[in-house]
Design an enzyme around this catalytic site. Sequence first.
Site, PDB file in Angstrom:
ATOM      1  N   CYS A   2       0.837  -1.203   0.000  1.00  0.00           N
ATOM      2  CA  CYS A   2       0.000   0.000   0.000  1.00  0.00           C
ATOM      3  C   CYS A   2       0.869   1.248   0.000  1.00  0.00           C
ATOM      4  O   CYS A   2       1.944   1.265   0.591  1.00  0.00           O
ATOM      5  CB  CYS A   2      -0.952   0.077   1.180  1.00  0.00           C
ATOM      6  SG  CYS A   2      -2.133  -1.237   1.256  1.00  0.00           S
ATOM      7  N   ARG A  27       6.260  -0.965  -3.952  1.00  0.00           N
ATOM      8  CA  ARG A  27       5.832  -1.490  -2.662  1.00  0.00           C
ATOM      9  C   ARG A  27       4.846  -2.651  -2.828  1.00  0.00           C
ATOM     10  O   ARG A  27       4.590  -3.372  -1.883  1.00  0.00           O
ATOM     11  CB  ARG A  27       5.173  -0.377  -1.839  1.00  0.00           C
ATOM     12  CG  ARG A  27       6.150   0.680  -1.376  1.00  0.00           C
ATOM     13  CD  ARG A  27       5.429   1.829  -0.717  1.00  0.00           C
ATOM     14  NE  ARG A  27       4.761   1.429   0.491  1.00  0.00           N
ATOM     15  CZ  ARG A  27       5.206   1.655   1.725  1.00  0.00           C
ATOM     16  NH1 ARG A  27       6.337   2.290   1.889  1.00  0.00           N
ATOM     17  NH2 ARG A  27       4.529   1.267   2.764  1.00  0.00           N
ATOM     18  N   TRP A  73      -2.891  -2.873  -1.542  1.00  0.00           N
ATOM     19  CA  TRP A  73      -2.490  -4.275  -1.555  1.00  0.00           C
ATOM     20  C   TRP A  73      -3.510  -4.977  -0.671  1.00  0.00           C
ATOM     21  O   TRP A  73      -3.529  -4.771   0.545  1.00  0.00           O
ATOM     22  CB  TRP A  73      -1.076  -4.396  -0.990  1.00  0.00           C
ATOM     23  CG  TRP A  73      -0.438  -5.730  -1.157  1.00  0.00           C
ATOM     24  CD1 TRP A  73       0.254  -6.173  -2.240  1.00  0.00           C
ATOM     25  CD2 TRP A  73      -0.390  -6.792  -0.194  1.00  0.00           C
ATOM     26  NE1 TRP A  73       0.718  -7.447  -2.004  1.00  0.00           N
ATOM     27  CE2 TRP A  73       0.341  -7.853  -0.758  1.00  0.00           C
ATOM     28  CE3 TRP A  73      -0.901  -6.959   1.096  1.00  0.00           C
ATOM     29  CZ2 TRP A  73       0.576  -9.050  -0.095  1.00  0.00           C
ATOM     30  CZ3 TRP A  73      -0.664  -8.148   1.756  1.00  0.00           C
ATOM     31  CH2 TRP A  73       0.068  -9.181   1.157  1.00  0.00           C
ATOM     32  N   ASN A  99      -3.330   3.102   4.920  1.00  0.00           N
ATOM     33  CA  ASN A  99      -2.409   1.953   4.971  1.00  0.00           C
ATOM     34  C   ASN A  99      -2.493   1.344   6.354  1.00  0.00           C
ATOM     35  O   ASN A  99      -2.593   2.077   7.341  1.00  0.00           O
ATOM     36  CB  ASN A  99      -0.957   2.397   4.767  1.00  0.00           C
ATOM     37  CG  ASN A  99      -0.653   2.761   3.333  1.00  0.00           C
ATOM     38  OD1 ASN A  99      -1.521   2.683   2.465  1.00  0.00           O
ATOM     39  ND2 ASN A  99       0.580   3.176   3.090  1.00  0.00           N
ATOM     40  N   GLY A 100      -2.367   0.024   6.444  1.00  0.00           N
ATOM     41  CA  GLY A 100      -2.388  -0.635   7.749  1.00  0.00           C
ATOM     42  C   GLY A 100      -3.603  -1.542   7.881  1.00  0.00           C
ATOM     43  O   GLY A 100      -4.287  -1.830   6.893  1.00  0.00           O
ATOM     44  N   GLU A 478      19.113 -18.119   0.670  1.00  0.00           N
ATOM     45  CA  GLU A 478      18.906 -16.841  -0.007  1.00  0.00           C
ATOM     46  C   GLU A 478      18.810 -17.047  -1.527  1.00  0.00           C
ATOM     47  O   GLU A 478      17.936 -16.479  -2.179  1.00  0.00           O
ATOM     48  CB  GLU A 478      20.049 -15.878   0.352  1.00  0.00           C
ATOM     49  CG  GLU A 478      19.994 -14.528  -0.347  1.00  0.00           C
ATOM     50  CD  GLU A 478      18.732 -13.731  -0.075  1.00  0.00           C
ATOM     51  OE1 GLU A 478      17.934 -14.118   0.805  1.00  0.00           O
ATOM     52  OE2 GLU A 478      18.519 -12.725  -0.773  1.00  0.00           O
ATOM     53  N   LYS A 482      15.519 -16.075  -3.617  1.00  0.00           N
ATOM     54  CA  LYS A 482      15.605 -15.098  -4.711  1.00  0.00           C
ATOM     55  C   LYS A 482      14.995 -15.670  -5.979  1.00  0.00           C
ATOM     56  O   LYS A 482      14.199 -15.022  -6.630  1.00  0.00           O
ATOM     57  CB  LYS A 482      17.083 -14.741  -4.921  1.00  0.00           C
ATOM     58  CG  LYS A 482      17.365 -13.384  -5.426  1.00  0.00           C
ATOM     59  CD  LYS A 482      17.500 -12.326  -4.365  1.00  0.00           C
ATOM     60  CE  LYS A 482      16.403 -12.325  -3.354  1.00  0.00           C
ATOM     61  NZ  LYS A 482      16.558 -11.395  -2.274  1.00  0.00           N
ATOM     62  N   GLU A 485      11.040 -16.438  -5.593  1.00  0.00           N
ATOM     63  CA  GLU A 485      10.109 -15.317  -5.420  1.00  0.00           C
ATOM     64  C   GLU A 485       9.889 -14.529  -6.696  1.00  0.00           C
ATOM     65  O   GLU A 485       8.837 -13.929  -6.878  1.00  0.00           O
ATOM     66  CB  GLU A 485      10.543 -14.390  -4.285  1.00  0.00           C
ATOM     67  CG  GLU A 485      11.782 -13.579  -4.560  1.00  0.00           C
ATOM     68  CD  GLU A 485      12.146 -12.628  -3.430  1.00  0.00           C
ATOM     69  OE1 GLU A 485      11.248 -12.067  -2.798  1.00  0.00           O
ATOM     70  OE2 GLU A 485      13.349 -12.448  -3.189  1.00  0.00           O
ATOM     71  N   HIS A 501      18.281 -36.998   4.645  1.00  0.00           N
ATOM     72  CA  HIS A 501      17.273 -37.296   5.672  1.00  0.00           C
ATOM     73  C   HIS A 501      15.847 -37.115   5.129  1.00  0.00           C
ATOM     74  O   HIS A 501      14.930 -36.853   5.886  1.00  0.00           O
ATOM     75  CB  HIS A 501      17.512 -36.422   6.908  1.00  0.00           C
ATOM     76  CG  HIS A 501      18.840 -36.703   7.530  1.00  0.00           C
ATOM     77  ND1 HIS A 501      19.082 -37.834   8.284  1.00  0.00           N
ATOM     78  CD2 HIS A 501      20.028 -36.040   7.455  1.00  0.00           C
ATOM     79  CE1 HIS A 501      20.351 -37.832   8.674  1.00  0.00           C
ATOM     80  NE2 HIS A 501      20.939 -36.769   8.178  1.00  0.00           N
ATOM     81  N   LYS A 600       7.016  -4.729  -1.163  1.00  0.00           N
ATOM     82  CA  LYS A 600       8.383  -4.382  -0.768  1.00  0.00           C
ATOM     83  C   LYS A 600       8.479  -4.184   0.740  1.00  0.00           C
ATOM     84  O   LYS A 600       9.444  -4.571   1.373  1.00  0.00           O
ATOM     85  CB  LYS A 600       8.809  -3.108  -1.500  1.00  0.00           C
ATOM     86  CG  LYS A 600      10.235  -2.654  -1.196  1.00  0.00           C
ATOM     87  CD  LYS A 600      11.243  -3.640  -1.743  1.00  0.00           C
ATOM     88  CE  LYS A 600      12.676  -3.261  -1.430  1.00  0.00           C
ATOM     89  NZ  LYS A 600      13.578  -4.413  -1.624  1.00  0.00           N
TER      90      LYS A 600
HETATM   91  C1  F6R Z   1      13.244 -11.065  -0.381  1.00  0.00           C
HETATM   92  C2  F6R Z   1      12.916  -9.899   0.426  1.00  0.00           C
HETATM   93  C3  F6R Z   1      12.183 -10.132   1.689  1.00  0.00           C
HETATM   94  C4  F6R Z   1      12.638  -9.136   2.766  1.00  0.00           C
HETATM   95  C5  F6R Z   1      11.741  -9.271   3.997  1.00  0.00           C
HETATM   96  C6  F6R Z   1      12.172  -8.328   5.113  1.00  0.00           C
HETATM   97  O1  F6R Z   1      13.940 -10.697  -1.536  1.00  0.00           O
HETATM   98  O2  F6R Z   1      13.198  -8.791   0.059  1.00  0.00           O
HETATM   99  O3  F6R Z   1      12.303 -11.437   2.127  1.00  0.00           O
HETATM  100  O4  F6R Z   1      13.970  -9.379   3.077  1.00  0.00           O
HETATM  101  O5  F6R Z   1      10.412  -8.997   3.657  1.00  0.00           O
HETATM  102  O6  F6R Z   1      12.018  -7.003   4.726  1.00  0.00           O
HETATM  103  P1  F6R Z   1      12.797  -5.856   5.481  1.00  0.00           P
HETATM  104  O7  F6R Z   1      14.250  -6.082   5.246  1.00  0.00           O
HETATM  105  O8  F6R Z   1      12.309  -4.581   4.864  1.00  0.00           O
HETATM  106  O9  F6R Z   1      12.451  -5.973   6.933  1.00  0.00           O
END
Ligand code: F6R
Length: 605
Positions: A2, A27, A73, A99-100, A478, A482, A485, A501, A600
Amino acid sequence: MCGIVGYIGAEEAAPILINGLRRLEYRGYDSAGIAIGGDNVTVIKEKGRIDNLQKSVDASCPSGHWGIGHTRWATHGIPDKCNAHPHTSQNGTVTLVHNGIIENYLEIKTDLTTLGYTFKSDTDTEVIAQLFDYLYDGDAVGTMIKVSNRLEGSYAAALLVKGHEDRIFAMKKDSPLIVGRGKGENYLASDIPALLPYTKDCYIVNDNEFIELSCDDIKVYSKTGAQKKAEIKKIELSIDSAEKGGYSYFMEKEIYEQPSAVKNTVSPLIRNGKINLPFQFPENFIKNLKRIYIVACGSAYHVGMTAKYIIEDMARIPVETDIASEFRYRNPIIGKGDLCIFISQSGETADTLASLREAKNRGVFTLSVVNVMFSTIARESDGVIYTNAGAEIAVATTKAFSAQLGVSYILAAYLAHEKGLLSDAQLEAFTREISELPEKIAASLKTDEITAKLAGHISRQEHIFFIGRGIDYPLCLEGSLKLKEISYIHCEGYGAGELKHGTISLIEDGTVVAAVATDDALLGKMISNIREVRSRGAYVLAVVKEGTEGIEDIADEVIYIPSASRYLTPSLTVVPLQLLAFHATVERGCDVDKPRNLAKSVTVE
Ligand code: F6R
């Protein structure tokens, strides 16, 4: 997750609002809308992308010099035009965006329904509008305060109120909101990039503050209704960092910005071979420190896991890592004398923030590692180290991750030195290596070529496994996150020794296994693990350091990264993993910067 924008001034509001919303697209959202003030408020909203909204705005050309806008969102109610913001109250008293999450919205909705209010949408936001309408007595600020007394949950809201035709009002609790000060005009936004083309003079709204904006004035009120001074801060962020700058994708640009992101983060923390932290621990704190908790979400959590390996090894202090959504509810055994570190790019992640507050309530010293300046987590922590990675726009984090790793090395070295486990000379040598890291990351970016070449094969897979040991294990998590997602390929990261296992039963002819093996001490073990999956038909893609021998005989493809000390290698390992995810996603034609369903900044739990 949002976005809110607002404008009041001499210009036509609609183009400024739409431009601001575009700058908040990253976002994550599924519908968008604006409201333009005037004798009658004009509301235009559409499902889907901002381009849809733009078309409707172009068709109706709403004219007015103040207004509010929103990207939604969906949380309460499906993503459609009706649930999109702005929402107007039944009697037209107020039009607002929010927002929220309002946790007690059903209870308020029931009460208002009994009082004769009818609701058009399924949102919790419409409840705020109708409640405002019901409580409104001509005093917009006073009514916002009364509304806030009834709301439970989080909100940043911008309001146009009937009878106050040249004003924008706003209220905030637990969701970010920023006022931008211009000349003869003022702005409102939930996030800094929306303001960057217009002003760098900002007022960061605190929880339980109420805002009244006119062209020339920013009035801030506390919950008692008393007026407060608006302390204006300068935002040190260039507009370039929020633009693509010649790259086709923000993610690509941000991957390439990693050398400078790490340099800008670590340089201020190193002075003459010593660590220069921007805050102070209480006296004798490190000497008596028994345990560290690192709490974060997603990729930031993977940084925390990596930091655990390094801090425990270098400073011999036990480190527990927790995902924030678990930490906040699991009644952790923490107290005075412990250190809790919270890692967050946005500084607004709801679960990380709640965990921080939980830790503070229990008297723990809290340290945050945050990218967005003045964000809530940064403001509420006892100490903060900023990762100066610049604005990160792509939803999938890359440069903030690398900058967070940079801070982890600094912290590990600082703690080891304070505990007498690293001599002055060793500290100096280690900080020199950290300072050289940006060049090595630049060298690791040369893996762009081979990852682009491999992307076609990777992009056709349904499942991919990432395996690694020791410090490579969190990097596998990670790399897997990456890729999954943004490309929507199903990926899993495993400690290589764990595969047998259970998961090894999934390996069949052609299954892609990315084996990350950068730790010399564990190479032999990794080679055995690679043989195990290979003999079951796996197609192995190995990531190793330059000079690693014997790997080409057992892997189908090998990606070489520059060599560095064991502790710093994660910064070089992550680069080809990011590039692989990026190229495979482009190959699949998916939206690299804005993957489906993701936001984001995850400001709701
Ligand atoms: C993955 C990604 C998310 C953030 C997570 C935490 O690429 O970006 O997994 O790392 O949502 O977000 P922040 O760092 O803003 O607390």
